[in-house]
Scaffold this motif. Structure first.
Motif, PDB file in Angstrom:
ATOM      1  N   VAL A 197     -31.392  51.326  52.586  1.00 42.95           N
ATOM      2  CA  VAL A 197     -30.326  50.344  52.784  1.00 42.95           C
ATOM      3  C   VAL A 197     -29.006  51.078  52.976  1.00 42.95           C
ATOM      4  O   VAL A 197     -28.667  51.972  52.195  1.00 42.95           O
ATOM      5  CB  VAL A 197     -30.218  49.400  51.569  1.00 42.95           C
ATOM      6  N   LEU A 198     -28.282  50.712  54.019  1.00 47.38           N
ATOM      7  CA  LEU A 198     -26.937  51.228  54.237  1.00 47.38           C
ATOM      8  C   LEU A 198     -25.956  50.306  53.533  1.00 47.38           C
ATOM      9  O   LEU A 198     -25.962  49.093  53.768  1.00 47.38           O
ATOM     10  CB  LEU A 198     -26.618  51.284  55.731  1.00 47.38           C
ATOM     11  N   ARG A 199     -25.118  50.889  52.684  1.00 47.10           N
ATOM     12  CA  ARG A 199     -24.182  50.096  51.892  1.00 47.10           C
ATOM     13  C   ARG A 199     -22.759  50.551  52.181  1.00 47.10           C
ATOM     14  O   ARG A 199     -22.432  51.726  52.050  1.00 47.10           O
ATOM     15  CB  ARG A 199     -24.509  50.270  50.418  1.00 47.10           C
ATOM     16  N   VAL A 200     -21.902  49.607  52.582  1.00 47.72           N
ATOM     17  CA  VAL A 200     -20.500  49.880  52.859  1.00 47.72           C
ATOM     18  C   VAL A 200     -19.673  49.190  51.788  1.00 47.72           C
ATOM     19  O   VAL A 200     -19.857  47.997  51.521  1.00 47.72           O
ATOM     20  CB  VAL A 200     -20.095  49.385  54.260  1.00 47.72           C
ATOM     21  N   THR A 201     -18.759  49.939  51.144  1.00 47.20           N
ATOM     22  CA  THR A 201     -18.032  49.395  50.005  1.00 47.20           C
ATOM     23  C   THR A 201     -16.542  49.707  50.099  1.00 47.20           C
ATOM     24  O   THR A 201     -16.124  50.643  50.779  1.00 47.20           O
ATOM     25  CB  THR A 201     -18.564  49.978  48.682  1.00 47.20           C
ATOM     26  N   ASP A 202     -15.762  48.914  49.367  1.00 45.98           N
ATOM     27  CA  ASP A 202     -14.316  49.138  49.317  1.00 45.98           C
ATOM     28  C   ASP A 202     -13.838  49.563  47.934  1.00 45.98           C
ATOM     29  O   ASP A 202     -12.657  49.496  47.624  1.00 45.98           O
ATOM     30  CB  ASP A 202     -13.557  47.883  49.765  1.00 45.98           C
ATOM     31  N   GLY A 203     -14.777  49.974  47.067  1.00 46.37           N
ATOM     32  CA  GLY A 203     -14.416  50.407  45.723  1.00 46.37           C
ATOM     33  C   GLY A 203     -14.517  49.327  44.683  1.00 46.37           C
ATOM     34  O   GLY A 203     -14.359  49.595  43.485  1.00 46.37           O
ATOM     35  N   ASN A 204     -14.776  48.097  45.105  1.00 49.49           N
ATOM     36  CA  ASN A 204     -14.893  46.986  44.152  1.00 49.49           C
ATOM     37  C   ASN A 204     -16.338  46.512  44.085  1.00 49.49           C
ATOM     38  O   ASN A 204     -16.638  45.332  44.264  1.00 49.49           O
ATOM     39  CB  ASN A 204     -13.982  45.827  44.578  1.00 49.49           C
ATOM     40  N   ALA A 205     -17.244  47.443  43.822  1.00 52.59           N
ATOM     41  CA  ALA A 205     -18.658  47.116  43.852  1.00 52.59           C
ATOM     42  C   ALA A 205     -19.383  47.816  42.718  1.00 52.59           C
ATOM     43  O   ALA A 205     -18.873  48.753  42.105  1.00 52.59           O
ATOM     44  CB  ALA A 205     -19.265  47.533  45.197  1.00 52.59           C
ATOM     45  N   GLN A 206     -20.596  47.341  42.439  1.00 51.44           N
ATOM     46  CA  GLN A 206     -21.451  47.989  41.462  1.00 51.44           C
ATOM     47  C   GLN A 206     -21.844  49.389  41.950  1.00 51.44           C
ATOM     48  O   GLN A 206     -21.760  49.681  43.139  1.00 51.44           O
ATOM     49  CB  GLN A 206     -22.737  47.170  41.265  1.00 51.44           C
ATOM     50  N   SER A 207     -22.294  50.216  41.010  1.00 45.94           N
ATOM     51  CA  SER A 207     -22.849  51.505  41.408  1.00 45.94           C
ATOM     52  C   SER A 207     -24.133  51.271  42.196  1.00 45.94           C
ATOM     53  O   SER A 207     -24.766  50.214  42.101  1.00 45.94           O
ATOM     54  CB  SER A 207     -23.161  52.361  40.179  1.00 45.94           C
ATOM     55  N   ASP A 208     -24.528  52.257  42.994  1.00 50.95           N
ATOM     56  CA  ASP A 208     -25.745  52.116  43.797  1.00 50.95           C
ATOM     57  C   ASP A 208     -26.978  51.831  42.941  1.00 50.95           C
ATOM     58  O   ASP A 208     -27.762  50.935  43.271  1.00 50.95           O
ATOM     59  CB  ASP A 208     -25.962  53.371  44.643  1.00 50.95           C
ATOM     60  N   PRO A 209     -27.216  52.563  41.836  1.00 57.96           N
ATOM     61  CA  PRO A 209     -28.410  52.264  41.029  1.00 57.96           C
ATOM     62  C   PRO A 209     -28.397  50.855  40.450  1.00 57.96           C
ATOM     63  O   PRO A 209     -29.427  50.193  40.399  1.00 57.96           O
ATOM     64  CB  PRO A 209     -28.365  53.329  39.933  1.00 57.96           C
ATOM     65  N   THR A 210     -27.224  50.394  39.991  1.00 57.10           N
ATOM     66  CA  THR A 210     -27.143  49.041  39.453  1.00 57.10           C
ATOM     67  C   THR A 210     -27.408  48.013  40.538  1.00 57.10           C
ATOM     68  O   THR A 210     -28.135  47.034  40.339  1.00 57.10           O
ATOM     69  CB  THR A 210     -25.758  48.792  38.822  1.00 57.10           C
TER      70      THR A 210
END
Length: 396
Positions: A139-152
């Motif tokens: 899965v490609l995940r794009v974030t702005d810093g207001n997100a859960q950690s990848d493992p969570t």
């Protein structure tokens, strides 16, 4: 005028590049889903990421959902945020920013929309991106810093991702599948426990241990350990017919501890147990040049008689048992990780964590190792110098 002439030359160069990209065959999809922060995008041909020329691309709407303004005029797509702008011409094959700096990763048209390069856009607009393995896909995940950690995130959305993938491929839902390696989804499964990222306590140290014979999943497990920079201990059955020789060599070559695993009860002849260990060590020496005196028992060392333990320790063996089982053999990777992290948050003792060689194990290892890194939990392999931990409280 000089700038205009430079732009015309750039347009010519990038027009050729765009044509070349358009002619390249698309590789098999390794990325099948896109996530924005903690939200999964619908899985369809118009949302799936793509890879061209070694670069990842997504529809420009992915960035629009993260506050990047977009507009299209005369075939030119403008993306802008935080005073930065990127202008893409998919038809003419150029891209430049507000200062007329040009870049070598133009946009292109696909599935009725414009795809833009992930790395360039994230770097320009102060966003982050990552690729994570969930439910056997990436899965490609794009974030702005207001997100859960990848493992969570992976733990929380694993089932949703698997359902989306199966639906897209026309496969039955996990609960309808009679088999498939990883544990099927059960409608009455309890929700995944929340992973505490700032627990009040954590293990003093964790020994990652793997029990059982290598399987087809073991190379991926070794890859996960290597990528995480972790070493572990592998308890191998004394029945060497179950071993995969190349995998055993790789385990040793990559610095992991070799150990042996008995399958014995209190009635077994101590001499016979020692003979089976000698034979296994002879095979280890042939394959790796090494022998081992690290030992565990399938049913736990407390299942061995005092006479058996005496014979084994007199021969130099150190008896170990796991103090915690990750459950990766029977649970999904997301559930195994979440439950393991939950139990980590309930102890400050040293933990001997049992893992196996199942389909879910590599992702479980990846998630647990990342969690340990975030919390600063030390880990190492088992050695002969250590005082063993076992269910018989035998410290010899």
């Amino acid at each position: 005028m000089r700038i205009e002439r430079s732009l015309r030359r750039l347009l010519g160069v990038f027009s050729c590049a765009a044509l070349l990209l358009a002619l390249l065959p698309a590789p098999a999809r390794a990325l099948t889903l896109t996530a924005v922060n903690d939200t999964l995008l619908p899985l369809s041909d118009s949302t799936m990421p793509a890879r061209l020329g070694g670069e990842l691309y997504v529809p420009y709407s992915v960035f629009s959902s993260l506050g990047v303004a977009s507009s299209i005029e005369d075939g030119v797509l403008d993306l802008s945020a935080a005073g930065q702008t990127l202008s893409f011409s998919p038809d003419e094959g150029y891209v430049y920013d507000q200062d007329l700096n040009s870049y070598a990763t133009p946009a292109y048209r696909r599935n009725g929309t414009v795809y833009v390069p992930v790395k360039l856009c994230c770097g320009k607009f102060g966003l982050g991106y990552s690729t994570i393995s969930v439910a056997g896909e990436t899965v490609l995940r794009v974030t702005d810093g207001n997100a859960q950690s990848d493992p969570t995130f992976a733990s929380a959305r694993s089932k949703d991702i698997e359902r989306a993938i199966r639906s897209y491929r026309g496969l039955p839902a996990p609960s309808e599948s009679p088999s498939g390696g990883d544990r099927p989804t059960v409608p009455n499964d309890p929700p995944l426990p929340e992973v505490v990222e700032q627990p009040t306590q954590k293990p003093a140290r964790v020994y990652l241990t793997f029990y059982g014979a290598p399987t087809a999943h073991t190379p991926a497990i070794l890859d996960a350990l290597r990528d995480a920079g972790r070493t572990a201990s592998f308890f191998l059955p004394t029945d060497t017919a179950l071993w995969t020789d190349d995998t055993i060599r790789r385990i040793a070559a990559e610095g992991h501890a070799l150990a042996l695993l008995l399958d014995a009860d209190a009635q077994a002849d101590p001499a016979a147990l020692l003979a089976s260990l000698d034979a296994a060590n002879a095979r280890l020496r042939l394959l790796t040049g090494l022998t081992t005196r690290l030992l565990s028992n399938e049913a736990g060392c407390a299942a061995l008689s005092t006479a058996q333990r005496d014979a084994l320790t007199d021969a130099g063996y150190r008896l170990w048992d796991a103090t915690l089982d990750s459950g990766d053999e029977t649970r999904s990777a997301a559930r195994a990780y979440a439950l393991t992290a939950q139990q980590f948050a309930q102890t400050d003792a040293t933990v001997v964590l049992a893992l196996h060689h199942s389909r879910a194990t590599a992702q479980t290892v990846q998630s647990i190792a990342a969690y340990m890194a975030r919390l600063g939990i030390p880990a190492s392999r088992i050695t002969l110098r250590l005082t063993p931990l076992n269910s018989a409280s035998d410290l010899r």
